[in-house]
Design an enzyme around this catalytic site. Structure first.
Site, PDB file in Angstrom:
ATOM      1  N   GLN A  89      -5.508 -21.906  12.349  1.00  0.00           N
ATOM      2  CA  GLN A  89      -5.915 -22.333  13.695  1.00  0.00           C
ATOM      3  C   GLN A  89      -4.820 -22.173  14.745  1.00  0.00           C
ATOM      4  OE1 GLN A  89      -8.890 -23.173  14.666  1.00  0.00           O
ATOM      5  NE2 GLN A  89      -9.939 -23.458  12.726  1.00  0.00           N
TER       6      GLN A  89
ATOM      7  N   GLY B  39      -7.806 -13.553  10.172  1.00  0.00           N
ATOM      8  CA  GLY B  39      -8.167 -12.584  11.206  1.00  0.00           C
ATOM      9  C   GLY B  39      -9.254 -13.093  12.137  1.00  0.00           C
ATOM     10  N   HIS B  40     -10.291 -13.711  11.578  1.00  0.00           N
ATOM     11  CA  HIS B  40     -11.467 -14.034  12.404  1.00  0.00           C
ATOM     12  C   HIS B  40     -11.291 -15.273  13.279  1.00  0.00           C
ATOM     13  CE1 HIS B  40     -13.558 -17.465  10.286  1.00  0.00           C
ATOM     14  NE2 HIS B  40     -12.707 -17.105   9.351  1.00  0.00           N
TER      15      HIS B  40
ATOM     16  N   ALA C  38      -7.632 -16.595   5.198  1.00  0.00           N
ATOM     17  CA  ALA C  38      -6.746 -17.755   5.030  1.00  0.00           C
ATOM     18  C   ALA C  38      -7.033 -18.525   3.741  1.00  0.00           C
ATOM     19  CB  ALA C  38      -6.854 -18.677   6.237  1.00  0.00           C
TER      20      ALA C  38
ATOM     21  N   CYS D 126     -17.005 -25.515   7.467  1.00  0.00           N
ATOM     22  CA  CYS D 126     -16.920 -25.479   6.009  1.00  0.00           C
ATOM     23  C   CYS D 126     -17.511 -26.733   5.381  1.00  0.00           C
ATOM     24  CB  CYS D 126     -15.468 -25.337   5.582  1.00  0.00           C
ATOM     25  SG  CYS D 126     -14.638 -24.089   6.558  1.00  0.00           S
TER      26      CYS D 126
END
Length: 404
Positions: A183, A204-205, A75, A328
């Protein structure tokens, strides 16, 4: 029950075993390991076919055409490609971009970079519930506005923006609308046939797929043009060069297919666990939910425990894998910029914990979490002079603290 209990699904999710099993078939000599761009032999054709299937699976998740899906490394790259790609392609039309103060750093820092290049960015302030009011967005729009970038679901507080209304407004003004769906993809229904969104970032994760893979949806009708940010062999219709990572792409496709098929049942179960957690801790004095409780993704709960220092709470909750702020930014001791934008003071922002629940969370784990949280808060407040003063009825805002 495995300790610590994982309650940080908004930071990353484990790869679903069904996804991992599928991925393994695309790595070794016994599997389909070819380069999808190798057109001269079967190894390449088989890999290309696998990529095509995955592309369709990702497209199906958001009801798009498979030709509108561009594979990226995640993303963050999708956000960079969307925002910089639009800004650089349409800069003759205008140099004004609108976003919000509560976006992910991958959007905010990309906008900051564009400001250094001479673009102008308006950062919208949300309401106290975390949602951007439509009239505020409309008031910020100008003749030279080329892009609006607003996330679908916030990564820290889980609130859902009304992207249908944002899309309608942007389309009526001829402004491109980019939505960060890291999200929300796989958790909320997204339909590009009904929502007037032009660009969507997917990770993806965050939906039980592997790390290091994502996608960018780029609308074809009306066609959105982008300037590539990665140059090379002209892969992905020239928008993103680089050999396609077949095994990761297959993983993303499988994760998308599972998410679509199981979305309703997953959400119902997860929402029940989230409500159980909140009902188990809301009786604790001076405990507040951050963000709108009705417009919220099912697995997210961000709570402030007043008069408890966030870092000490994190240490006390060592049996729970949770975060303060997002992964993050939680490495820094700064209070969450998202919570500050909601109007929380530093103390409340510092005492917040993000609980995020997912596919593999059990009821037993939630029971244990409630017990751990309740005990830890009691213990920490016993040691807190501020809590004692508060209980004695002293207004801490009126206290004149001595400066040393």
């Amino acid at each position: 029950m495995k300790l610590p209990i994982y309650l940080d699904y908004a930071a990353t999710t484990p790869v679903d075993p069904r996804v991992a099993e599928k991925m393994f078939q695309y790595m070794t000599m016994d599997g389909i390991f070819g380069n999808p761009a190798s057109r001269s032999h079967r190894y390449g054709w088989q890999a290309e076919e696998a990529v095509d299937v995955a592309r369709s699976q990702v497209a199906d998740l958001i009801n798009a055409d498979h030709r509108e899906i561009v594979f990226t490394s995640g993303a963050t790259e999708s956000n960079n490609l969307a925002i910089k790609g639009v800004a650089h392609f349409y800069n003759k039309k205008g140099k004004h971009i609108i976003t919000s103060k509560t976006e992910h750093k991958a959007v905010l820092d990309t906008c900051r970079q564009l400001e250094r290049e001479g673009f102008e960015v308006t950062y919208l302030e949300p309401e106290a519930n975390g949602i951007i009011p439509m009239e505020r967005l409309e008031a910020a729009m100008r003749d030279d506005t080329i892009l609006v970038s607003i996330m679908h679901v916030n990564n820290e507080i889980g609130v859902i923006h009304d992207v249908d209304a944002i899309g309608e407004l942007c389309r009526s003004k001829g402004i491109i609308f980019h939505m960060d769906a890291a999200q929300s993809a796989g958790k909320l229904p997204i339909d590009v046939q009904t929502t007037k969104v032009d660009l969507i970032s997917i990770s993806g994760h965050k939906m039980y797929g592997p790390k290091g893979i994502g996608a960018l949806y780029v609308r074809r009708k009306p066609r959105i043009r982008l300037e590539a940010q990665m140059h090379g062999g002209g892969h992905e219709r020239g928008m993103r060069s680089g050999t396609l990572a077949t095994h990761q792409i297959v993983g993303l496709g499988e994760a998308a297919a599972i998410a679509k098929a199981e979305m309703a049942t997953d959400n119902a179960r997860i929402a029940k666990l989230r409500d159980k957690l909140w009902n188990g801790i809301k009786h604790i004095e001076e405990t507040y939910v951050n963000g709108d409780m009705t417009h919220r993704v099912s697995g997210s709960l961000n709570v402030s425990f007043n008069y408890v220092e966030g870092e000490s709470l994190m240490m006390a909750l060592k049996d729970l894998a949770v975060s303060s702020g997002s992964a993050c930014t939680s490495a820094s001791l700064e209070p969450s910029y998202v919570l500050r934008a909601l109007g929380l003071n530093d103390e409340m922002a510092h005492s917040s914990i993000r609980f995020s629940i997912g596919r593999f969370t059990t009821e037993e784990e939630i029971d244990h979490a409630i017990e751990t949280i309740t005990q830890s808060i009691d213990k920490l407040r016993e040691m807190s002079p501020l809590w004692e003063m508060f209980k004695d009825g002293i207004d801490l805002n009126q206290v004149q603290w001595a400066h040393h």
